[in-house]
Design a protein around this motif. Structure first.
Motif, PDB file in Angstrom:
ATOM      1  N   ALA A 123      10.466   2.894  -1.304  1.00 36.30           N
ATOM      2  CA  ALA A 123      10.370   3.736  -0.110  1.00 36.30           C
ATOM      3  C   ALA A 123       9.872   2.926   1.085  1.00 36.30           C
ATOM      4  O   ALA A 123      10.355   3.095   2.212  1.00 36.30           O
ATOM      5  CB  ALA A 123       9.440   4.926  -0.377  1.00 36.30           C
ATOM      6  N   LEU A 124       8.904   2.043   0.838  1.00 40.13           N
ATOM      7  CA  LEU A 124       8.377   1.198   1.913  1.00 40.13           C
ATOM      8  C   LEU A 124       9.483   0.324   2.505  1.00 40.13           C
ATOM      9  O   LEU A 124       9.684   0.290   3.731  1.00 40.13           O
ATOM     10  CB  LEU A 124       7.249   0.327   1.364  1.00 40.13           C
ATOM     11  CG  LEU A 124       6.692  -0.734   2.309  1.00 40.13           C
ATOM     12  CD1 LEU A 124       5.941  -0.088   3.463  1.00 40.13           C
ATOM     13  CD2 LEU A 124       5.772  -1.697   1.549  1.00 40.13           C
ATOM     14  N   PHE A 125      10.245  -0.368   1.644  1.00 38.69           N
ATOM     15  CA  PHE A 125      11.285  -1.258   2.141  1.00 38.69           C
ATOM     16  C   PHE A 125      12.461  -0.470   2.729  1.00 38.69           C
ATOM     17  O   PHE A 125      13.090  -0.927   3.691  1.00 38.69           O
ATOM     18  CB  PHE A 125      11.764  -2.182   1.022  1.00 38.69           C
ATOM     19  CG  PHE A 125      10.851  -3.351   0.799  1.00 38.69           C
ATOM     20  CD1 PHE A 125      11.007  -4.514   1.537  1.00 38.69           C
ATOM     21  CD2 PHE A 125       9.838  -3.298  -0.136  1.00 38.69           C
ATOM     22  CE1 PHE A 125      10.169  -5.602   1.347  1.00 38.69           C
ATOM     23  CE2 PHE A 125       8.991  -4.379  -0.342  1.00 38.69           C
ATOM     24  CZ  PHE A 125       9.151  -5.534   0.403  1.00 38.69           C
ATOM     25  N   ALA A 126      12.750   0.706   2.171  1.00 33.67           N
ATOM     26  CA  ALA A 126      13.819   1.534   2.730  1.00 33.67           C
ATOM     27  C   ALA A 126      13.469   1.970   4.148  1.00 33.67           C
ATOM     28  O   ALA A 126      14.332   1.995   5.045  1.00 33.67           O
ATOM     29  CB  ALA A 126      14.067   2.750   1.835  1.00 33.67           C
ATOM     30  N   LEU A 127      12.194   2.310   4.371  1.00 34.67           N
ATOM     31  CA  LEU A 127      11.751   2.695   5.710  1.00 34.67           C
ATOM     32  C   LEU A 127      11.894   1.531   6.680  1.00 34.67           C
ATOM     33  O   LEU A 127      12.440   1.678   7.787  1.00 34.67           O
ATOM     34  CB  LEU A 127      10.299   3.167   5.663  1.00 34.67           C
ATOM     35  CG  LEU A 127       9.593   3.364   7.014  1.00 34.67           C
ATOM     36  CD1 LEU A 127      10.333   4.384   7.869  1.00 34.67           C
ATOM     37  CD2 LEU A 127       8.142   3.776   6.803  1.00 34.67           C
ATOM     38  N   VAL A 128      11.421   0.352   6.277  1.00 34.22           N
ATOM     39  CA  VAL A 128      11.485  -0.809   7.163  1.00 34.22           C
ATOM     40  C   VAL A 128      12.936  -1.197   7.452  1.00 34.22           C
ATOM     41  O   VAL A 128      13.292  -1.498   8.606  1.00 34.22           O
ATOM     42  CB  VAL A 128      10.718  -1.992   6.546  1.00 34.22           C
ATOM     43  CG1 VAL A 128      10.932  -3.270   7.361  1.00 34.22           C
ATOM     44  CG2 VAL A 128       9.226  -1.664   6.467  1.00 34.22           C
ATOM     45  N   GLU A 129      13.791  -1.161   6.441  1.00 33.38           N
ATOM     46  CA  GLU A 129      15.194  -1.496   6.648  1.00 33.38           C
ATOM     47  C   GLU A 129      15.872  -0.514   7.599  1.00 33.38           C
ATOM     48  O   GLU A 129      16.697  -0.906   8.431  1.00 33.38           O
ATOM     49  CB  GLU A 129      15.934  -1.524   5.311  1.00 33.38           C
ATOM     50  CG  GLU A 129      15.629  -2.742   4.466  1.00 33.38           C
ATOM     51  CD  GLU A 129      16.518  -2.827   3.246  1.00 33.38           C
ATOM     52  OE1 GLU A 129      17.182  -1.821   2.922  1.00 33.38           O
ATOM     53  OE2 GLU A 129      16.551  -3.891   2.608  1.00 33.38           O
ATOM     54  N   SER A 130      15.535   0.770   7.481  1.00 31.81           N
ATOM     55  CA  SER A 130      16.144   1.765   8.370  1.00 31.81           C
ATOM     56  C   SER A 130      15.667   1.576   9.808  1.00 31.81           C
ATOM     57  O   SER A 130      16.424   1.834  10.755  1.00 31.81           O
ATOM     58  CB  SER A 130      15.828   3.183   7.879  1.00 31.81           C
ATOM     59  OG  SER A 130      14.433   3.445   7.918  1.00 31.81           O
ATOM     60  N   LEU A 131      14.433   1.109   9.987  1.00 32.39           N
ATOM     61  CA  LEU A 131      13.946   0.813  11.340  1.00 32.39           C
ATOM     62  C   LEU A 131      14.643  -0.425  11.904  1.00 32.39           C
ATOM     63  O   LEU A 131      14.985  -0.461  13.094  1.00 32.39           O
ATOM     64  CB  LEU A 131      12.428   0.607  11.318  1.00 32.39           C
ATOM     65  CG  LEU A 131      11.588   1.865  11.079  1.00 32.39           C
ATOM     66  CD1 LEU A 131      10.131   1.498  10.825  1.00 32.39           C
ATOM     67  CD2 LEU A 131      11.699   2.823  12.258  1.00 32.39           C
ATOM     68  N   GLU A 132      14.863  -1.415  11.060  1.00 35.74           N
ATOM     69  CA  GLU A 132      15.588  -2.604  11.511  1.00 35.74           C
ATOM     70  C   GLU A 132      16.996  -2.238  11.971  1.00 35.74           C
ATOM     71  O   GLU A 132      17.523  -2.828  12.922  1.00 35.74           O
ATOM     72  CB  GLU A 132      15.660  -3.635  10.390  1.00 35.74           C
ATOM     73  CG  GLU A 132      14.361  -4.373  10.121  1.00 35.74           C
ATOM     74  CD  GLU A 132      14.549  -5.476   9.102  1.00 35.74           C
ATOM     75  OE1 GLU A 132      14.452  -6.654   9.490  1.00 35.74           O
ATOM     76  OE2 GLU A 132      14.805  -5.159   7.921  1.00 35.74           O
ATOM     77  N   ALA A 133      17.605  -1.266  11.308  1.00 35.25           N
ATOM     78  CA  ALA A 133      18.952  -0.831  11.681  1.00 35.25           C
ATOM     79  C   ALA A 133      18.969  -0.188  13.067  1.00 35.25           C
ATOM     80  O   ALA A 133      20.026  -0.078  13.696  1.00 35.25           O
ATOM     81  CB  ALA A 133      19.505   0.145  10.644  1.00 35.25           C
ATOM     82  N   GLU A 134      17.786   0.255  13.537  1.00 36.52           N
ATOM     83  CA  GLU A 134      17.665   0.861  14.873  1.00 36.52           C
ATOM     84  C   GLU A 134      17.035  -0.115  15.858  1.00 36.52           C
ATOM     85  O   GLU A 134      16.384   0.290  16.826  1.00 36.52           O
ATOM     86  CB  GLU A 134      16.828   2.147  14.786  1.00 36.52           C
ATOM     87  CG  GLU A 134      17.455   3.229  13.932  1.00 36.52           C
ATOM     88  CD  GLU A 134      18.791   3.695  14.470  1.00 36.52           C
ATOM     89  OE1 GLU A 134      18.949   3.738  15.715  1.00 36.52           O
ATOM     90  OE2 GLU A 134      19.684   4.006  13.657  1.00 36.52           O
ATOM     91  N   ASP A 135      17.195  -1.412  15.588  1.00 35.47           N
ATOM     92  CA  ASP A 135      16.800  -2.494  16.503  1.00 35.47           C
ATOM     93  C   ASP A 135      15.300  -2.758  16.566  1.00 35.47           C
ATOM     94  O   ASP A 135      14.833  -3.442  17.486  1.00 35.47           O
ATOM     95  CB  ASP A 135      17.334  -2.244  17.924  1.00 35.47           C
ATOM     96  CG  ASP A 135      18.850  -2.196  17.959  1.00 35.47           C
ATOM     97  OD1 ASP A 135      19.480  -2.934  17.185  1.00 35.47           O
ATOM     98  OD2 ASP A 135      19.396  -1.396  18.747  1.00 35.47           O
ATOM     99  N   TRP A 136      14.538  -2.240  15.611  1.00 29.72           N
ATOM    100  CA  TRP A 136      13.147  -2.665  15.491  1.00 29.72           C
ATOM    101  C   TRP A 136      13.150  -4.019  14.789  1.00 29.72           C
ATOM    102  O   TRP A 136      13.834  -4.206  13.790  1.00 29.72           O
ATOM    103  CB  TRP A 136      12.337  -1.655  14.689  1.00 29.72           C
ATOM    104  CG  TRP A 136      12.074  -0.365  15.407  1.00 29.72           C
ATOM    105  CD1 TRP A 136      12.836   0.753  15.394  1.00 29.72           C
ATOM    106  CD2 TRP A 136      10.952  -0.083  16.242  1.00 29.72           C
ATOM    107  NE1 TRP A 136      12.277   1.734  16.178  1.00 29.72           N
ATOM    108  CE2 TRP A 136      11.112   1.247  16.709  1.00 29.72           C
ATOM    109  CE3 TRP A 136       9.820  -0.800  16.646  1.00 29.72           C
ATOM    110  CZ2 TRP A 136      10.184   1.862  17.555  1.00 29.72           C
ATOM    111  CZ3 TRP A 136       8.895  -0.199  17.484  1.00 29.72           C
ATOM    112  CH2 TRP A 136       9.076   1.118  17.937  1.00 29.72           C
ATOM    113  N   LEU A 137      12.374  -4.958  15.293  1.00 27.36           N
ATOM    114  CA  LEU A 137      12.312  -6.300  14.742  1.00 27.36           C
ATOM    115  C   LEU A 137      10.957  -6.559  14.101  1.00 27.36           C
ATOM    116  O   LEU A 137       9.911  -6.221  14.680  1.00 27.36           O
ATOM    117  CB  LEU A 137      12.556  -7.349  15.837  1.00 27.36           C
ATOM    118  CG  LEU A 137      13.889  -7.247  16.591  1.00 27.36           C
ATOM    119  CD1 LEU A 137      13.945  -8.293  17.700  1.00 27.36           C
ATOM    120  CD2 LEU A 137      15.060  -7.421  15.630  1.00 27.36           C
ATOM    121  N   ILE A 138      10.961  -7.141  12.923  1.00 24.86           N
ATOM    122  CA  ILE A 138       9.703  -7.479  12.253  1.00 24.86           C
ATOM    123  C   ILE A 138       9.065  -8.660  12.971  1.00 24.86           C
ATOM    124  O   ILE A 138       9.660  -9.725  13.085  1.00 24.86           O
ATOM    125  CB  ILE A 138       9.941  -7.824  10.771  1.00 24.86           C
ATOM    126  CG1 ILE A 138      10.462  -6.588  10.022  1.00 24.86           C
ATOM    127  CG2 ILE A 138       8.668  -8.338  10.116  1.00 24.86           C
ATOM    128  CD1 ILE A 138      10.843  -6.854   8.581  1.00 24.86           C
TER     129      ILE A 138
END
Length: 269
Positions: free
Chosen positions: A84-99
């Motif tokens: 769930a943690l990685f799914a959340l981060v990946e979905s944010l990356e798909a919306e142009d959030w950058l780590i």
């Protein structure tokens, strides 16, 4: 097949800053064997055997360690939390959030977030099994739990998303349960409501929902609106980016007072 899947996961940008484990050299081994601590030397041979078994390309050795329960894979509940943690981060990356920063999960960093993300001037922190000390200091039940010697680590949600902005931090917690059992889902809702009550001082300025319960399945197909304090979603919904509108709303609230995005997430059966 397993090797290809491992390579795909290791190629995730979320792991780009995590160094790969290195194999012990001969010098490393000698230093271990020459340790002056007897109790340490007694463990060296077992540690080296485990190391060699894990790094050797030998499925027989790996089966031995698993069969003897020397090295155990994570429990399903824990794996679902991490998924769930990685799914959340990946979905944010798909919306142009950058780590912009990350730390090793389970490291000795206290309440430090596992991920920091940026998009323009907006910043997010995503913590796993960690909450800020301010949460514990403002806890409604702090004195009661201290009376019975219950530590802060016993009352922390699985994931905490924090949006940082000029108006201050805004928080949303995510509790993850690997279940489709209706009775257990009800119990988990009450646990989430308990977090809302306990940490009200830290969550009071955050838009609703301040908490999200993620379950495997068992929740009917419907829309959850932001007037409710807790949203309940399934694994399929978080996989498809269903948490992103709520995180976006959190970020907006940290910049502009009283403004909501009207986020609605479509729940999957």
């Amino acid at each position: 097949m397993l090797g290809l899947e491992a390579a795909r996961l290791l190629g995730n940008s979320a792991l780009s800053g995590v160094p790969r484990a290195s194999v012990l050299t001969g010098a490393d081994r000698q230093a271990l064997r020459l340790s002056r601590l007897p109790e340490f030397r007694e463990e060296v041979s077992a540690v080296l055997a485990l190391h060699d078994g894990l790094f050797a390309d030998d499925i027989t050795q790996l089966r031995h360690f698993l069969g003897e329960r020397i090295w155990l894979p994570a429990e399903p509940d824990k794996l679902f939390e991490l998924w769930a943690l990685f799914a959340l981060v990946e979905s944010l990356e798909a919306e142009d959030w950058l780590i912009s920063d990350l730390r090793l999960i389970g490291g000795e960093a206290g309440s430090a977030p596992a991920f920091r993300l940026r998009r323009g001037e907006a910043t997010l922190s995503v913590a796993y099994q960690a909450i800020p000390q301010a949460f514990l200091r403002g806890s409604r039940y702090r004195e009661l739990l201290s009376l019975y010697d219950i530590s802060g680590s016993a009352r922390r949600p699985d994931i905490l998303v924090t949006a940082h902005g000029p108006l201050g931090d805004r928080h949303m917690f995510v509790e993850v349960k690997l279940t489709d059992n209706r009775d257990y889902i009800v119990e988990s809702i009450y646990k989430a409501l308990g977090y809302l009550s306990d940490f009200e001082a830290s969550l009071i300025n955050s838009p609703s929902p301040q908490g999200v319960l993620v379950v495997w399945s068992g929740v009917s197909d419907q829309k959850f609106h932001t007037e409710h304090p807790v949203a309940i979603i399934t694994a399929g919904t978080i996989r498809d980016g269903g948490l992103v509108p709520l995180v976006e709303q959190l970020s907006v609230a940290s910049f502009r007072p009283g403004e909501e995005t009207g986020a609605v997430i479509q729940q999957e059966a």
